[in-house]
Design a protein around this motif. Sequence first.
Motif, PDB file in Angstrom:
ATOM      1  N   ILE A 321      59.737  37.963  55.283  1.00  0.00           N
ATOM      2  CA  ILE A 321      59.701  38.023  53.811  1.00  0.00           C
ATOM      3  C   ILE A 321      58.592  37.094  53.352  1.00  0.00           C
ATOM      4  O   ILE A 321      58.758  35.872  53.280  1.00  0.00           O
ATOM      5  N   LEU A 322      57.436  37.686  53.064  1.00  0.00           N
ATOM      6  CA  LEU A 322      56.253  36.936  52.643  1.00  0.00           C
ATOM      7  C   LEU A 322      55.814  37.475  51.284  1.00  0.00           C
ATOM      8  O   LEU A 322      55.464  38.662  51.154  1.00  0.00           O
ATOM      9  N   THR A 323      55.888  36.653  50.280  1.00  0.00           N
ATOM     10  CA  THR A 323      55.534  37.071  48.918  1.00  0.00           C
ATOM     11  C   THR A 323      54.177  36.504  48.532  1.00  0.00           C
ATOM     12  O   THR A 323      53.736  35.472  49.063  1.00  0.00           O
ATOM     13  N   PHE A 324      53.500  37.190  47.565  1.00  0.00           N
ATOM     14  CA  PHE A 324      52.151  36.819  47.136  1.00  0.00           C
ATOM     15  C   PHE A 324      52.122  36.706  45.612  1.00  0.00           C
ATOM     16  O   PHE A 324      52.762  37.508  44.897  1.00  0.00           O
ATOM     17  N   LYS A 325      51.416  35.711  45.156  1.00  0.00           N
ATOM     18  CA  LYS A 325      51.135  35.549  43.736  1.00  0.00           C
ATOM     19  C   LYS A 325      49.630  35.565  43.553  1.00  0.00           C
ATOM     20  O   LYS A 325      48.916  34.832  44.233  1.00  0.00           O
ATOM     21  N   PRO A 326      49.084  36.441  42.741  1.00  0.00           N
ATOM     22  CA  PRO A 326      49.693  37.225  41.662  1.00  0.00           C
ATOM     23  C   PRO A 326      50.283  38.569  42.078  1.00  0.00           C
ATOM     24  O   PRO A 326      50.686  39.344  41.208  1.00  0.00           O
ATOM     25  N   GLY A 327      50.349  38.953  43.351  1.00  0.00           N
ATOM     26  CA  GLY A 327      50.917  40.214  43.774  1.00  0.00           C
ATOM     27  C   GLY A 327      50.174  40.783  44.955  1.00  0.00           C
ATOM     28  O   GLY A 327      49.222  40.186  45.487  1.00  0.00           O
ATOM     29  N   THR A 328      50.557  41.995  45.351  1.00  0.00           N
ATOM     30  CA  THR A 328      49.912  42.635  46.504  1.00  0.00           C
ATOM     31  C   THR A 328      48.649  43.384  46.110  1.00  0.00           C
ATOM     32  O   THR A 328      47.898  43.800  46.987  1.00  0.00           O
ATOM     33  N   LEU A 426      47.543  44.127  51.621  1.00  0.00           N
ATOM     34  CA  LEU A 426      47.123  43.802  50.267  1.00  0.00           C
ATOM     35  C   LEU A 426      46.043  44.793  49.851  1.00  0.00           C
ATOM     36  O   LEU A 426      45.259  45.266  50.682  1.00  0.00           O
ATOM     37  N   THR A 427      45.979  45.073  48.571  1.00  0.00           N
ATOM     38  CA  THR A 427      44.950  45.958  48.022  1.00  0.00           C
ATOM     39  C   THR A 427      43.971  45.106  47.213  1.00  0.00           C
ATOM     40  O   THR A 427      44.365  44.433  46.241  1.00  0.00           O
ATOM     41  N   LEU A 428      42.705  45.115  47.622  1.00  0.00           N
ATOM     42  CA  LEU A 428      41.652  44.341  46.964  1.00  0.00           C
ATOM     43  C   LEU A 428      40.737  45.288  46.196  1.00  0.00           C
ATOM     44  O   LEU A 428      40.202  46.251  46.780  1.00  0.00           O
ATOM     45  N   HIS A 429      40.581  45.028  44.893  1.00  0.00           N
ATOM     46  CA  HIS A 429      39.774  45.903  44.030  1.00  0.00           C
ATOM     47  C   HIS A 429      38.637  45.083  43.428  1.00  0.00           C
ATOM     48  O   HIS A 429      38.860  44.038  42.797  1.00  0.00           O
ATOM     49  N   GLY A 430      37.387  45.565  43.656  1.00  0.00           N
ATOM     50  CA  GLY A 430      36.218  44.884  43.106  1.00  0.00           C
ATOM     51  C   GLY A 430      35.118  45.872  42.776  1.00  0.00           C
ATOM     52  O   GLY A 430      35.032  46.955  43.374  1.00  0.00           O
ATOM     53  N   VAL A 431      34.253  45.480  41.821  1.00  0.00           N
ATOM     54  CA  VAL A 431      33.155  46.344  41.364  1.00  0.00           C
ATOM     55  C   VAL A 431      31.871  45.533  41.411  1.00  0.00           C
ATOM     56  O   VAL A 431      31.823  44.399  40.898  1.00  0.00           O
ATOM     57  N   CYS A 432      30.806  46.116  42.014  1.00  0.00           N
ATOM     58  CA  CYS A 432      29.478  45.492  42.072  1.00  0.00           C
ATOM     59  C   CYS A 432      28.522  46.336  41.221  1.00  0.00           C
ATOM     60  O   CYS A 432      28.323  47.528  41.491  1.00  0.00           O
ATOM     61  N   LYS A 433      27.933  45.702  40.210  1.00  0.00           N
ATOM     62  CA  LYS A 433      27.015  46.390  39.311  1.00  0.00           C
ATOM     63  C   LYS A 433      25.569  46.100  39.698  1.00  0.00           C
ATOM     64  O   LYS A 433      25.286  45.121  40.377  1.00  0.00           O
ATOM     65  N   SER A 434      24.668  46.958  39.248  1.00  0.00           N
ATOM     66  CA  SER A 434      23.233  46.781  39.528  1.00  0.00           C
ATOM     67  C   SER A 434      22.536  46.174  38.305  1.00  0.00           C
ATOM     68  O   SER A 434      22.894  46.465  37.164  1.00  0.00           O
TER      69      SER A 434
END
Length: 866
Positions: A321-328, A426-434
């Motif tokens: 049981i491993l929890t994450f803040k701010p979430g998964t 974990l799901t990592l969401h990121g955006v790289c702009k030009s």
Amino acid sequence: QFKLIVENPEKPIASGLQVKAVVEYTPQCAEDLQDKLTLLIDDDVVHIPVLGLIPYCDLEIESEVNFGEMTANNKLVTKEISISNHGTISGVFRILYDGVVLLNIKPARGVVKPKSVRKIEVDICTDVPGAIKEMMKVELESRGCTEVWIKGVVVEQVLKVLGVNCGKVLKCINFGPLYFGTSKTEQIYLYNESPECMDWVAVLEDNAIGGEMGTDLQGTTDAVLHDLGLKTKDVDVSTMILCVPNQGTLQPYEKSLITLCFSPEKFERDFEVNDASLVQDYVLFLRFETVGKRGSWLPNISGSHSHHVDLALTGSGFPVILTFKPGTVINFEDCYLGEQAQVVCTMKNESKFLPVTFRFHKTAHFSIFPARGKLKKNSEKEVIISFSPHQIGTFDMKQIIDIIGTGVDKNNVAVLKTKPFHQIYLTLHGVCKSKQTSIVFTINPGLTPLISNATGQFVVRGTGQLSDTAPVAILKSTQTQIHTHRKNRNCEDDALIAFPNDRAASLRPSEWNKKYRTIFTKTERYNYVDPEFAYTDSERLLREENKKHYVHFISRLRQRRLEKKAARQFCIYNNPVSIGIKPAEGLKSPNISIEELPMEKPQPKMLPLDDNGMLTSRKLAAIVSKSTNEGVWSWFSPMPSSAQEKEDCSRTLTHKQLHQVFIGPSTIDFGDVCVYSTTTKELHIINNLSVHIWIQIEIEAAALQETSPLSQVVPPLTKTHIPVVFETSTVGVFKSSFSYKINNQHIGHVLVVAHAMPLELHLSKRELILTPIPGCLAGTEFRRTVRVCNPRNHPAGFTWRPVTGDRKSAFTIKPTRGYVEAYSDVECEAVWHPGFNAPETGQFTLCVHKGNSIHLKCFAKVTIHV
């Protein structure tokens, strides 16, 4: 009593001659005599003693015979006693013994020849543990009675589980809390506390009373009752508890190191529950049994005491049981190429019993610090996740976190290795702009541009990168004819276009047979061939042939390799089922509906011969139920005949396989039986293996010679029985064992016990009083019956004989002779015939043929009415 027969010489005896004298001894009484002969030789006198001794026997026997330590395994142990005769004539001996410990003394009497030794065999049955100290009297001729003590100790075959560190007896091993998917090992000693070798096997009692498999024992009563559906019969507990080794052989007083491994597994439920409440406690019992000494599998068979030792195993399984803040799901701020965004994530270990060791996988464009570490129980840790994009775009990455623990190595079960047993995502969401940059065009008046293949005057500066297409100032001259010379506009050859700035590095084309034209005017380039360095036509042809040779060589190697691979594939599938065709190669499976599938009954799982798993009580019960429900077969082939039977019956069975073959009971007790009777008991044979077995019985006792058949080939999963016939003419306690072999190599023993009783009849009354019955005719009123009962298992014949003195008896009894069947009775009627001066008392003797005799007294009670 001595007589000398000799003729003395008248003349001196020359050299080399002799005189013969004969001395005769004729004893007249039983006494030793002594005399002497006097020999006169010239002036010398020689006295020769003459002895006359009575011949005698000198018998000697050992005063003590020690059997030492023996194991209580229902075997007959034989020791030999020597009776020596040091005398000159034969001597007689007789052995007297009235105890119950010594079974057979053979011979009990006999003659020992002079200057020889006679062996006496003494048998002891090791069925009851205890100390043996018996005395038997031996009467020796010319020595009288001598006492011989028989000593020994019969001990039980005991298995003990000892601790490795403390050396004390263990009753329970607590593995403690573990994560699902991890393993923990404990080591014990298995100790053979007996003077004989012992074969043992480990059986996991997964259906024992008090066992728990996956129940949360810390929960409430309602929760436990609601969770009873977790204890399903489909759970294979042998995958959770490993015992290495799980079978073996222990020498006398030997210790063997055993490794126990506990690996809890999370059971799948039909309903979803919170992982935090999914705690599974286990209470299991591991039994170490002696091979062939287990309890009976049939309820109507009384087996011997099972030689085993139980060891309780306890442990608990917990989820991670491993929890994450701010979430998964973690969202990063938008950033440009070359920049970086960070998010601080807090990991918390919710477990109250176990720490967590984690490791982050490497993920493109994202980095984690620290990438690995350890969280103590009920603690938190901050992790910095950085987003450093290497290209422009939107990124949704799956970050994998491995939970590290100890697991079982497949190659060596006794050794644990560290490996990931659980993963969290974990799901990592990121955006790289030009970035938008302005492009400035400058004029380059030179002929050689900065870009090697550009020829225009306008050059792009400040872009920092090259694009796939030519910039604005670069003219695709090969696709235009603006500057093409007039005479070259209609050329249609396959000439290549040369760049205008390649003349400084190239004086000629790289290949002699290719044409090059300029990029603008399309004028054919000068092609200079240097005869000093260029290949001639023959050299060029030779080079081509050489290339073809190597190309063909490599092609043949590849073809040969493919043919060998196809031959191997054919050998793999070359069987009566596949007939050399690779499954599903060019074949389409037919469409079968569910209605066309036949309904098959679920068959109980059968342990294969090469199974390395542990035996469990449920698996054994499933196999036994299948083999015992097939019906009893009474006759099989006495010898292996088919090829399959010969192959199966030549196998050397392991201890686990022998443990699945039941031959019993190990003690056949006939109880009280009558001499000259024939009694039969069944020796059951249950083959729970998937192969044939060959049973051979060897019987030496004369009372069991009628047992048949003595050899059988038992098919797989089959039960049968052999009738053991007991018949004797000797009264007394009978104890003997016979041996059997499985596959002509594995030996076992069966003890036969019986109490042979003589033929015997009982009377319901020993005295009869005959009184008149009112209302009956004269002469018939003095009658009374007595029952003759037969308590034995053999019919007995009897005869009534009157005991008469000087007077004739007035009593008669009928029938005067007859038979009484086994366990039945016969009524006999006694009649008194009144008469003048008739005696009112009488006596009869019931004579049993080859049995006892009983006296019956009869009295006539005469009543005189006035």
